[in-house]
Enzyme design. Structure first.
Site, PDB file in Angstrom:
ATOM      1  N   ARG A  12      -7.065   6.852  12.667  1.00 16.77           N
ATOM      2  CA  ARG A  12      -8.020   7.775  12.078  1.00 16.77           C
ATOM      3  C   ARG A  12      -9.437   7.216  12.163  1.00 16.77           C
ATOM      4  O   ARG A  12      -9.691   6.070  11.788  1.00 16.77           O
ATOM      5  CB  ARG A  12      -7.644   8.045  10.617  1.00 16.77           C
ATOM      6  CG  ARG A  12      -8.540   9.032   9.909  1.00 16.77           C
ATOM      7  CD  ARG A  12      -7.853   9.661   8.709  1.00 16.77           C
ATOM      8  NE  ARG A  12      -7.377   8.715   7.715  1.00 16.77           N
ATOM      9  CZ  ARG A  12      -6.108   8.297   7.636  1.00 16.77           C
ATOM     10  NH1 ARG A  12      -5.199   8.732   8.504  1.00 16.77           N
ATOM     11  NH2 ARG A  12      -5.736   7.444   6.709  1.00 16.77           N
TER      12      ARG A  12
ATOM     13  N   CYS B 205     -15.891  -6.727  -4.001  1.00 18.17           N
ATOM     14  CA  CYS B 205     -15.892  -6.439  -2.563  1.00 18.17           C
ATOM     15  C   CYS B 205     -17.328  -6.174  -2.082  1.00 18.17           C
ATOM     16  O   CYS B 205     -18.005  -5.279  -2.597  1.00 18.17           O
ATOM     17  CB  CYS B 205     -15.015  -5.237  -2.263  1.00 18.17           C
ATOM     18  SG  CYS B 205     -13.307  -5.427  -2.860  1.00 18.17           S
TER      19      CYS B 205
ATOM     20  N   CYS C  89     -18.565  -2.528  -0.964  1.00 19.53           N
ATOM     21  CA  CYS C  89     -18.304  -1.356  -1.810  1.00 19.53           C
ATOM     22  C   CYS C  89     -19.412  -1.103  -2.823  1.00 19.53           C
ATOM     23  O   CYS C  89     -19.796  -1.992  -3.589  1.00 19.53           O
ATOM     24  CB  CYS C  89     -16.970  -1.541  -2.531  1.00 19.53           C
ATOM     25  SG  CYS C  89     -16.500  -0.093  -3.512  1.00 19.53           S
TER      26      CYS C  89
ATOM     27  N   CYS D  27      -0.019   3.160   4.800  1.00 19.64           N
ATOM     28  CA  CYS D  27      -1.305   3.407   5.444  1.00 19.64           C
ATOM     29  C   CYS D  27      -2.198   2.207   5.158  1.00 19.64           C
ATOM     30  O   CYS D  27      -2.383   1.821   3.998  1.00 19.64           O
ATOM     31  CB  CYS D  27      -1.930   4.688   4.886  1.00 19.64           C
ATOM     32  SG  CYS D  27      -3.627   5.004   5.427  1.00 19.64           S
TER      33      CYS D  27
ATOM     34  N   CYS E  92      -1.474  11.450  -0.176  1.00 15.10           N
ATOM     35  CA  CYS E  92      -1.672  10.009  -0.035  1.00 15.10           C
ATOM     36  C   CYS E  92      -2.366   9.519  -1.300  1.00 15.10           C
ATOM     37  O   CYS E  92      -3.344  10.127  -1.751  1.00 15.10           O
ATOM     38  CB  CYS E  92      -2.520   9.700   1.195  1.00 15.10           C
ATOM     39  SG  CYS E  92      -2.901   7.948   1.429  1.00 15.10           S
TER      40      CYS E  92
ATOM     41  N   CYS F 139     -15.484  -0.658 -11.358  1.00 14.49           N
ATOM     42  CA  CYS F 139     -14.491  -1.518 -10.710  1.00 14.49           C
ATOM     43  C   CYS F 139     -14.812  -2.989 -10.952  1.00 14.49           C
ATOM     44  O   CYS F 139     -15.949  -3.426 -10.729  1.00 14.49           O
ATOM     45  CB  CYS F 139     -14.449  -1.235  -9.202  1.00 14.49           C
ATOM     46  SG  CYS F 139     -13.182  -2.207  -8.352  1.00 14.49           S
TER      47      CYS F 139
ATOM     48  N   CYS G 222      -5.970  12.901  -0.029  1.00 15.58           N
ATOM     49  CA  CYS G 222      -5.974  11.494  -0.443  1.00 15.58           C
ATOM     50  C   CYS G 222      -6.612  11.341  -1.820  1.00 15.58           C
ATOM     51  O   CYS G 222      -7.813  11.599  -1.988  1.00 15.58           O
ATOM     52  CB  CYS G 222      -6.739  10.651   0.572  1.00 15.58           C
ATOM     53  SG  CYS G 222      -6.179  10.862   2.279  1.00 15.58           S
TER      54      CYS G 222
END
Length: 439
Positions: free
Chosen positions: A384, A182, A185, A314, A254, A178, A222
């Site tokens: 959730r 962030c 992460c 979401c 999702c 990636c 997901c």
């Protein structure tokens, strides 16, 4: 005769003398609570009084503890200790021990605290949004009040969802690699964490993941891919798998693929994706402290784009990244304003090798307060308990379902979850039930 060395206070027709062994602060609180009891007999439903800094609007239970009951409880009291409080009413005089005052103080204070949180539940059920000061009060509540707080949150959760629990399962469809920075992460370009790195999984693997979701009694599957956003080729692969899952399995799908561009949201919707996840993660004010390779506004724009194509939005947050209590409340307000359907509340699981590796865990009791806060502010939404619940809530995980109505089961993207049978057991032991078909 009145003792000459005692301070006198008057309330509700009583004259009360303070003796030396009960603290002045406790005594004044006792007087204020009893005064609320006496005055409540004449209150109408919409009248408001202030108890300290807490505004109370529901006096039905206080009214039940009326003047006659209070006086009766005093006259029936048989516990006479040394150095008593003297209560005088008209020509009658009687002694009331400190231990009795302490018992009554605790009993009445519990009623006051209960009403404080019940008033927030009533606001939520009536469609009103709690104000900032009330949100901060939830996060800063004494830990002794958490069970009363959760009881109030549960009233709201039960109204909209009963005792059903929605289960979701994640598949890490593309790991590592990636370009984003962030700080939380383990898959980001700035992370040195030893995580698996691979390109988008093939169709058969994605289908096998869907079958595993069904086996775990998950209603939502997901598909998550690391990266700033999907290429058109990657989108084609996801769409191909989604179509077959829709044709063969009773699952809500999702997708979480990053920032969408062009007609990508439209294509996912046409393929049958029910929901798209794109978390805000933190507050707008805290955003640049967490990442610099995209903006908060880009996140919001993606959520709006998803909504415009008819997919269920979401979006959630990660608690424990240096945000203030006010920023937590503001995050909940932002998600209410976005009108998202599903809100995953993650609690940072600090991974070694990430910029936030030294961040401390969120205390379990605070995590419960956060969940209650989001239930009050976003009362009708799926809330959730998501990543990091095992590490942060620990043995208090079952209590989370009194505010939340959804769980992730199994592993997360690069960190392990707990065994799915343990989650099923929690739900059963609570007397709740799994929502087997989320469609």
């Amino acid at each position: 005769m009145k003792p000459s060395n005692e301070k006198m206070f008057s309330f509700g027709g009583f004259l009360v003398a303070q003796s030396g062994k009960i603290s002045f602060t406790e005594f004044r609180l006792f007087v204020r609570i009893v005064d609320c009891q006496l005055e409540s007999c004449n209150l109408v439903d919409n009248k408001q009084l202030t108890d300290g800094d807490s505004l109370l609007t529901n006096y039905e239970r206080l009214a039940a503890l009326n003047k006659d009951y209070l006086w009766h409880s005093f006259t029936q009291m048989k516990d006479y200790n040394a150095d008593p409080l003297i209560i005088e009413r008209g020509e009658g005089m009687m002694q009331v021990s400190q231990s009795f005052i302490h018992r009554r103080l605790i009993e009445m204070n519990t009623i006051i605290v209960d009403l404080k949180w019940q008033s927030l539940a009533q606001k939520a059920l009536q469609g009103e949004c709690i104000i900032l000061e009330e949100g901060l009060a939830v996060l800063e509540a004494d830990n002794d009040e958490v069970l009363l707080l959760l009881q109030a949150a549960f009233q709201v959760r039960k109204h909209f969802y009963g005792k059903k629990v929605k289960l979701n399962m994640i598949i890490n469809a593309k790991s590592g690699l990636c370009p984003e920075d962030c700080g939380y992460c383990s898959q980001s370009i700035v992370s040195t964490a030893p995580v698996a790195k691979y390109t988008l999984l093939d169709k058969d693997t994605l289908l096998a993941g869907a079958r595993e979701a069904l086996a775990r009694k998950a209603g939502t599957y997901c598909i998550v891919a690391a990266g700033k956003g999907p290429t058109d080729k990657e989108l084609d692969q996801v769409i191909d798998a989604v179509k077959e899952i829709r044709e063969t399995m009773p699952l809500k799908i999702c997708a979480c693929l990053g920032i969408l561009k062009g007609n990508q949201a439209e294509r996912l919707a046409e393929a049958g994706v029910h929901r798209y996840n794109h978390n805000l993660n933190t507050s707008k004010a805290n955003y640049t402290a967490i990442t610099t390779t995209h903006t908060y506004d880009q996140r919001v724009e993606t959520v709006d784009q998803v909504k415009s194509q008819g997919m269920s939005p979401c979006s959630g947050v990660i608690i424990g990244m240096g945000e203030t209590h006010q920023e937590i409340v503001e995050m909940a307000y932002a998600l209410r304003e976005l009108n998202v359907d599903s809100i995953p509340i993650n609690f940072l699981n600090a991974v070694p090798g990430t910029p936030l590796e030294h961040a401390g865990r969120t205390p379990s009791m605070k995590a419960l307060k956060v969940l209650a806060l989001f239930r009050f502010i976003c009362p009708s939404k799926e809330i959730r308990v998501a990543g990091g619940r095992e590490v942060n809530l620990r043995t208090l995980q079952p209590l989370s379902l009194y505010a939340a109505n959804s769980l992730f089961v199994g592993d997360y993207l690069t960190t392990a979850g707990q065994d799915v049978t343990a989650d099923h057991q929690i739900i059963e032991d609570l007397g709740f039930e799994i929502e087997l078909n989320a469609l």
